[in-house]
Design a protein around this motif. Structure first.
Motif, PDB file in Angstrom:
ATOM      1  N   SER A  86      14.119   4.330   1.021  1.00 27.09           N
ATOM      2  CA  SER A  86      12.675   4.099   1.003  1.00 27.09           C
ATOM      3  C   SER A  86      12.174   3.573   2.350  1.00 27.09           C
ATOM      4  CB  SER A  86      12.324   3.093  -0.099  1.00 27.09           C
ATOM      5  OG  SER A  86      12.855   1.825   0.217  1.00 27.09           O
ATOM      6  N   TYR A  87      10.883   3.755   2.553  1.00 29.93           N
ATOM      7  CA  TYR A  87      10.234   3.194   3.736  1.00 29.93           C
ATOM      8  C   TYR A  87      10.478   1.687   3.784  1.00 29.93           C
ATOM      9  CZ  TYR A  87       7.539   7.576   3.708  1.00 29.93           C
ATOM     10  OH  TYR A  87       7.165   8.892   3.717  1.00 29.93           O
ATOM     11  N   SER A 127       6.673  -1.711   5.914  1.00 24.90           N
ATOM     12  CA  SER A 127       7.051  -0.390   5.390  1.00 24.90           C
ATOM     13  C   SER A 127       6.020   0.683   5.741  1.00 24.90           C
ATOM     14  CB  SER A 127       7.292  -0.438   3.886  1.00 24.90           C
ATOM     15  OG  SER A 127       6.162  -0.914   3.198  1.00 24.90           O
ATOM     16  N   ARG A 128       4.738   0.325   5.753  1.00 25.44           N
ATOM     17  CA  ARG A 128       3.720   1.312   6.137  1.00 25.44           C
ATOM     18  C   ARG A 128       3.880   1.736   7.590  1.00 25.44           C
ATOM     19  NH1 ARG A 128      -0.825   1.907   2.580  1.00 25.44           N
ATOM     20  NH2 ARG A 128      -0.655   0.435   0.858  1.00 25.44           N
ATOM     21  N   SER A 160       9.087   7.110  -0.936  1.00 25.68           N
ATOM     22  CA  SER A 160       8.469   5.851  -1.366  1.00 25.68           C
ATOM     23  C   SER A 160       9.444   5.015  -2.199  1.00 25.68           C
ATOM     24  CB  SER A 160       7.206   6.121  -2.180  1.00 25.68           C
ATOM     25  OG  SER A 160       7.544   6.476  -3.506  1.00 25.68           O
ATOM     26  N   SER A 177       6.011  11.154  -0.724  1.00 21.80           N
ATOM     27  CA  SER A 177       4.625  10.796  -0.445  1.00 21.80           C
ATOM     28  C   SER A 177       3.784  12.015  -0.112  1.00 21.80           C
ATOM     29  CB  SER A 177       4.563   9.808   0.721  1.00 21.80           C
ATOM     30  OG  SER A 177       5.270   8.639   0.399  1.00 21.80           O
TER      31      SER A 177
END
Length: 127
Positions: free
Chosen positions: A24-25, A38-39, A63, A69
């Motif tokens: 995941s991010y 994370s964004r 995600s 995403s």
């Protein structure tokens, strides 16, 4: 850590995700010591050159919910990501809402924090 260093760290870690695995991010952000960013990991992937060398398997990052995403209306990024994952043998399923999902229990890669190479060793101080 400035933006260039952040992007370099993100790409370095993503290159270590094994074939047929996803993460995941947010886990990438944790691995590089920036757990609230994370964004920004997603933003780093937006700036990734398609000709990056060595290649960065961007499609192995999804995600935290296990969902590929959406890239917004009119783009085929989610479908490209699905195709790349399936080409590696990763199973991608459709959820109730038509979202594309990967089962982290089967395909997830979540090494412990501090257990992977971050590529940040500075050899200049060792003279």
């Amino acid at each position: 850590m400035d933006i260039a260093e952040f992007h370099a760290a993100v790409y370095h870690v993503i290159r270590q995700i094994p074939h047929q695995k996803v993460t995941s991010y947010s886990h990438i952000a944790k691995l590089i010591g920036m757990p609230r960013h994370s964004r920004h990991v997603g933003q780093a992937l937006k700036f990734l050159s398609p000709n990056a060398m060595p290649p960065v398997p961007w499609y192995r990052v999804i995600s935290a919910a296990g969902v590929i995403s959406s890239r917004g209306p009119g783009t085929n990024g989610a479908e490209r990501q699905r195709e790349a994952l399936e080409a590696e043998g990763v199973e991608v399923t459709e959820g109730r809402n038509g979202d594309l999902r990967v089962n982290f229990g089967t395909w997830g890669w979540f090494p412990p924090i501090g257990s992977i190479d971050l590529g940040d060793e500075d050899d200049e101080d060792e003279e």
